[in-house]
Design a protein around this motif. Structure first.
Motif, mmCIF file in Angstrom:
data_model
loop_
_atom_site.group_PDB
_atom_site.id
_atom_site.type_symbol
_atom_site.label_atom_id
_atom_site.label_comp_id
_atom_site.label_asym_id
_atom_site.label_seq_id
_atom_site.Cartn_x
_atom_site.Cartn_y
_atom_site.Cartn_z
ATOM 1 N N ALA A 23 -2.325 6.104 7.675
ATOM 2 C CA ALA A 23 -2.359 7.566 7.711
ATOM 3 C C ALA A 23 -1.186 8.123 6.911
ATOM 4 C CB ALA A 23 -2.304 8.055 9.153
ATOM 5 N N LEU A 24 -1.470 9.126 6.066
ATOM 6 C CA LEU A 24 -0.455 9.723 5.197
ATOM 7 C C LEU A 24 -0.332 11.214 5.476
ATOM 8 C CD1 LEU A 24 1.475 9.628 2.696
ATOM 9 C CD2 LEU A 24 -0.551 10.127 1.290
ATOM 10 N N ALA A 25 0.887 11.685 5.625
ATOM 11 C CA ALA A 25 1.163 13.118 5.771
ATOM 12 C C ALA A 25 1.859 13.610 4.504
ATOM 13 C CB ALA A 25 2.042 13.375 6.993
ATOM 14 N N THR A 26 1.408 14.744 3.974
ATOM 15 C CA THR A 26 1.994 15.307 2.752
ATOM 16 C C THR A 26 2.351 16.770 2.974
ATOM 17 O OG1 THR A 26 -0.165 16.005 1.857
ATOM 18 C CG2 THR A 26 0.599 13.768 1.316
ATOM 19 N N ALA A 60 0.828 -1.204 0.000
ATOM 20 C CA ALA A 60 0.000 0.000 0.000
ATOM 21 C C ALA A 60 0.864 1.257 0.000
ATOM 22 C CB ALA A 60 -0.927 -0.010 1.212
ATOM 23 N N ALA A 61 1.974 1.229 0.767
ATOM 24 C CA ALA A 61 2.869 2.386 0.796
ATOM 25 C C ALA A 61 3.513 2.603 -0.570
ATOM 26 C CB ALA A 61 3.946 2.172 1.866
ATOM 27 N N ASP A 62 3.860 1.504 -1.236
ATOM 28 C CA ASP A 62 4.459 1.624 -2.568
ATOM 29 C C ASP A 62 3.453 2.205 -3.560
ATOM 30 O OD1 ASP A 62 6.857 1.086 -4.190
ATOM 31 O OD2 ASP A 62 5.539 -0.285 -5.275
ATOM 32 N N MET A 63 2.185 1.848 -3.416
ATOM 33 C CA MET A 63 1.140 2.403 -4.295
ATOM 34 C C MET A 63 0.968 3.905 -4.056
ATOM 35 S SD MET A 63 -1.752 -0.614 -4.251
ATOM 36 C CE MET A 63 -2.857 0.394 -5.246
ATOM 37 N N THR A 102 9.465 10.250 -4.805
ATOM 38 C CA THR A 102 9.711 8.808 -4.730
ATOM 39 C C THR A 102 10.273 8.372 -3.381
ATOM 40 O OG1 THR A 102 11.919 9.081 -5.718
ATOM 41 C CG2 THR A 102 10.093 8.625 -7.223
ATOM 42 N N HIS A 103 10.363 9.288 -2.429
ATOM 43 C CA HIS A 103 10.882 8.954 -1.104
ATOM 44 C C HIS A 103 9.918 9.447 -0.023
ATOM 45 C CE1 HIS A 103 14.473 9.199 -3.701
ATOM 46 N NE2 HIS A 103 14.974 8.247 -2.933
ATOM 47 N N MET A 104 9.818 8.708 1.061
ATOM 48 C CA MET A 104 9.060 9.159 2.229
ATOM 49 C C MET A 104 9.482 8.326 3.434
ATOM 50 S SD MET A 104 5.209 7.648 1.654
ATOM 51 C CE MET A 104 4.888 5.881 1.501
ATOM 52 N N THR A 105 9.053 8.751 4.594
ATOM 53 C CA THR A 105 9.315 8.041 5.834
ATOM 54 C C THR A 105 8.119 7.160 6.177
ATOM 55 O OG1 THR A 105 10.701 9.843 6.671
ATOM 56 C CG2 THR A 105 9.809 8.299 8.294
ATOM 57 N N VAL A 106 8.373 5.922 6.586
ATOM 58 C CA VAL A 106 7.296 5.029 7.013
ATOM 59 C C VAL A 106 7.533 4.636 8.474
ATOM 60 C CG1 VAL A 106 6.845 4.125 4.701
ATOM 61 C CG2 VAL A 106 8.528 2.986 6.152
ATOM 62 N N PHE A 107 6.415 4.402 9.201
ATOM 63 C CA PHE A 107 6.471 3.992 10.612
ATOM 64 C C PHE A 107 5.919 2.578 10.721
ATOM 65 C CE2 PHE A 107 6.313 8.600 10.668
ATOM 66 C CZ PHE A 107 7.283 8.919 11.607
ATOM 67 N N ASP A 108 6.672 1.699 11.399
ATOM 68 C CA ASP A 108 6.235 0.312 11.508
ATOM 69 C C ASP A 108 5.365 0.122 12.754
ATOM 70 O OD1 ASP A 108 8.009 0.370 13.608
ATOM 71 O OD2 ASP A 108 9.192 -1.350 12.937
ATOM 72 N N ARG A 109 5.070 -1.138 13.087
ATOM 73 C CA ARG A 109 4.155 -1.432 14.203
ATOM 74 C C ARG A 109 4.694 -0.978 15.557
ATOM 75 N NH1 ARG A 109 2.048 -6.019 14.133
ATOM 76 N NH2 ARG A 109 2.809 -6.923 12.171
ATOM 77 N N TYR A 110 5.991 -0.725 15.649
ATOM 78 C CA TYR A 110 6.578 -0.268 16.910
ATOM 79 C C TYR A 110 6.836 1.233 16.914
ATOM 80 C CZ TYR A 110 7.359 -5.281 17.296
ATOM 81 O OH TYR A 110 7.187 -6.641 17.324
ATOM 82 N N GLY A 111 6.344 1.935 15.878
ATOM 83 C CA GLY A 111 6.515 3.381 15.827
ATOM 84 C C GLY A 111 7.886 3.826 15.380
ATOM 85 N N ARG A 112 8.706 2.891 14.880
ATOM 86 C CA ARG A 112 10.040 3.257 14.419
ATOM 87 C C ARG A 112 9.954 3.824 12.993
ATOM 88 N NH1 ARG A 112 13.226 -2.264 15.124
ATOM 89 N NH2 ARG A 112 11.397 -2.897 13.892
ATOM 90 N N ALA A 162 3.959 16.343 -2.137
ATOM 91 C CA ALA A 162 4.903 15.248 -1.935
ATOM 92 C C ALA A 162 4.554 14.475 -0.669
ATOM 93 C CB ALA A 162 6.324 15.789 -1.824
ATOM 94 N N PRO A 163 4.610 13.151 -0.727
ATOM 95 C CA PRO A 163 4.380 12.356 0.481
ATOM 96 C C PRO A 163 5.541 12.518 1.461
ATOM 97 C CG PRO A 163 5.092 10.944 -1.329
ATOM 98 C CD PRO A 163 4.911 12.321 -1.906
ATOM 99 N N VAL A 164 5.215 12.665 2.739
ATOM 100 C CA VAL A 164 6.249 12.869 3.756
ATOM 101 C C VAL A 164 6.361 11.659 4.685
ATOM 102 C CG1 VAL A 164 6.999 14.300 5.685
ATOM 103 C CG2 VAL A 164 5.944 15.357 3.673
ATOM 104 N N ALA A 165 5.242 11.233 5.241
ATOM 105 C CA ALA A 165 5.266 10.137 6.210
ATOM 106 C C ALA A 165 4.027 9.271 6.035
ATOM 107 C CB ALA A 165 5.342 10.673 7.635
ATOM 108 N N TYR A 166 4.216 7.965 6.254
ATOM 109 C CA TYR A 166 3.106 7.012 6.101
ATOM 110 C C TYR A 166 3.179 5.991 7.214
ATOM 111 C CZ TYR A 166 0.084 3.513 3.879
ATOM 112 O OH TYR A 166 -0.915 2.620 3.596
ATOM 113 N N ASP A 167 2.040 5.801 7.900
ATOM 114 C CA ASP A 167 1.957 4.825 8.985
ATOM 115 C C ASP A 167 1.525 3.485 8.391
ATOM 116 O OD1 ASP A 167 1.035 3.210 11.223
ATOM 117 O OD2 ASP A 167 1.113 5.057 12.401
ATOM 118 N N LEU A 168 2.419 2.508 8.458
ATOM 119 C CA LEU A 168 2.148 1.214 7.848
ATOM 120 C C LEU A 168 0.981 0.485 8.510
ATOM 121 C CD1 LEU A 168 5.823 -0.030 7.386
ATOM 122 C CD2 LEU A 168 4.273 0.735 5.585
#
Length: 363
Positions: A302-305, A12-15, A40-50, A292-298
């Motif tokens: 939730a997406l921040a732009t 989903a993040a890649d889409m 083509t770049h952004m920050t993603v957060f995993d299940r532990y908030g990293r 531009a996409p900035v951050a995405y919660d896996l």
């Protein structure tokens, strides 16, 4: 230590990244300047908030300007079949202009007549508009896909004037051109390119809301024969105004671009040898505001732009070098051969492109 999330979350993040980078760039934009790095770049957060840096698997598609050998594949007529300015005639004729004098035009239908000695008027249908002679082609190479239409010209006493109008087969672009030349070998060409659903060949999905654009090109031309060598030069300046746009992509102000071409032709070995140096249209100023996409919660999706301004001008300039030779071997046969090499092809630093051809005609 890797990002921990369901596989579907990474897909989903890649889409998301693909949605913001789904542009097809044309020749004048090169690699898109800062655009690719921004969308083509952004920050993603995993299940532990990293937080982890993520790069999309796809970016803006780059379409090179390409080298066109087809413009030099026409057959050669013997000199006595070539049209001259002193002919008194009414009928179908082939053109004989530029460094490839005595070359049969590949226009399907050309009607030419001489109203008086030293004057020539011609009308052509199904004509390729805006295509220059040589492997490198015209300044608009990599922008429009060979507009086809009608053209007319008049020449006499060293003066000449012409008008041409055509449209691409897909109906996305239309090109109109007016040209004027003096006995001193100096001339000017004014071209008007209108596009629908694209901007100088750049295309995107409906979310980008690109209605179209209008480009005005002014070209100064010079031609002179020195010591048996025909020298010619062209310098083009262009400005483009864009219609439409959205929060995803919005151009700010007009874009400007330049192109040039130099060539020399000389009789050698019973034929004509040509040497050319050219560069197709390259943007000198092109700025846009993109989302531009900035951050995405896996885990939550939730997406921040953010909105940011990017420079779309290429990082390099394509330079094409070409060499060709043509000759009428007999009244019924001709030979053409040539080769060209593009440095920084498609205005992309380090890219290379080579084209060549050999054409033998027997009739």
């Amino acid at each position: 230590m890797k990002a921990q999330a369901p596989t579907s979350a990474f897909a989903a993040a890649d889409m998301v990244l693909a949605r913001y980078s789904s542009l097809s760039l044309s020749g004048p934009f090169g690699g898109g300047g800062q655009l690719a790095d921004t969308v083509t770049h952004m920050t993603v957060f995993d299940r532990y908030g990293r937080d982890f840096a993520m790069t999309g698997t796809a970016g803006p598609r780059v379409r090179s300007s390409g080298l066109l050998a087809g413009a030099m594949l026409g057959t050669i007529d013997p000199p006595w079949l070539a049209t001259t300015a002193n002919d008194m005639k009414l009928g179908f004729a082939s053109a004989a202009t530029g460094p490839w004098a005595a070359a049969r035009s590949n226009r399907p239908a050309t009607f030419a007549f001489s109203p008086a000695a030293g004057h020539m008027v011609s009308f052509s249908a199904n004509d390729a508009i805006g295509q220059g002679a040589g492997i490198a082609g015209s300044a608009l190479r990599g922008v429009v896909a060979g507009p086809v239409g009608t053209s007319s010209s008049w020449s006499g006493g060293g003066w000449s004037a012409g008008f041409a109008s055509g449209a691409s087969h897909d109906g996305r672009s239309a090109l109109r051109r007016v040209s004027f030349a003096t006995p001193l070998g100096l001339g000017v060409e004014l071209s008007d390119l209108t596009e629908r659903g694209q901007v100088l060949g750049l295309r995107g999905p409906a979310t980008f809301a690109l209605s179209g654009s209008r480009t005005t090109l002014a070209t100064l031309t010079a031609s002179r024969s020195i010591a048996g060598m025909l020298l010619s030069a062209q310098a083009t300046a262009a400005t483009t105004r864009v219609d439409g746009g959205s929060d995803t992509l919005r151009f700010t102000g007009p874009m400007t671009g330049t192109a040039f071409a130099l060539d020399a032709a000389h009789r050698l070995g019973g034929g004509t040898v040509t040497f050319g140096l050219s560069s197709p249209l390259r943007l000198e100023r092109a700025r846009a505001v993109v989302e531009a996409p900035v951050a995405y919660d896996l885990m939550t999706g939730a997406l921040a732009t953010r909105l940011t301004t990017v420079d779309l001008t290429p990082t390099a300039r394509e330079m094409d070098v070409e060499l060709g030779w043509s000759a009428a071997l007999s009244p019924t046969s001709s030979l053409r051969l040539g080769v060209a090499h593009a440095f920084d092809a498609g205005h992309v630093a380090g890219a290379q492109d080579t084209a060549g051809f050999l054409s033998l005609t027997l009739r």
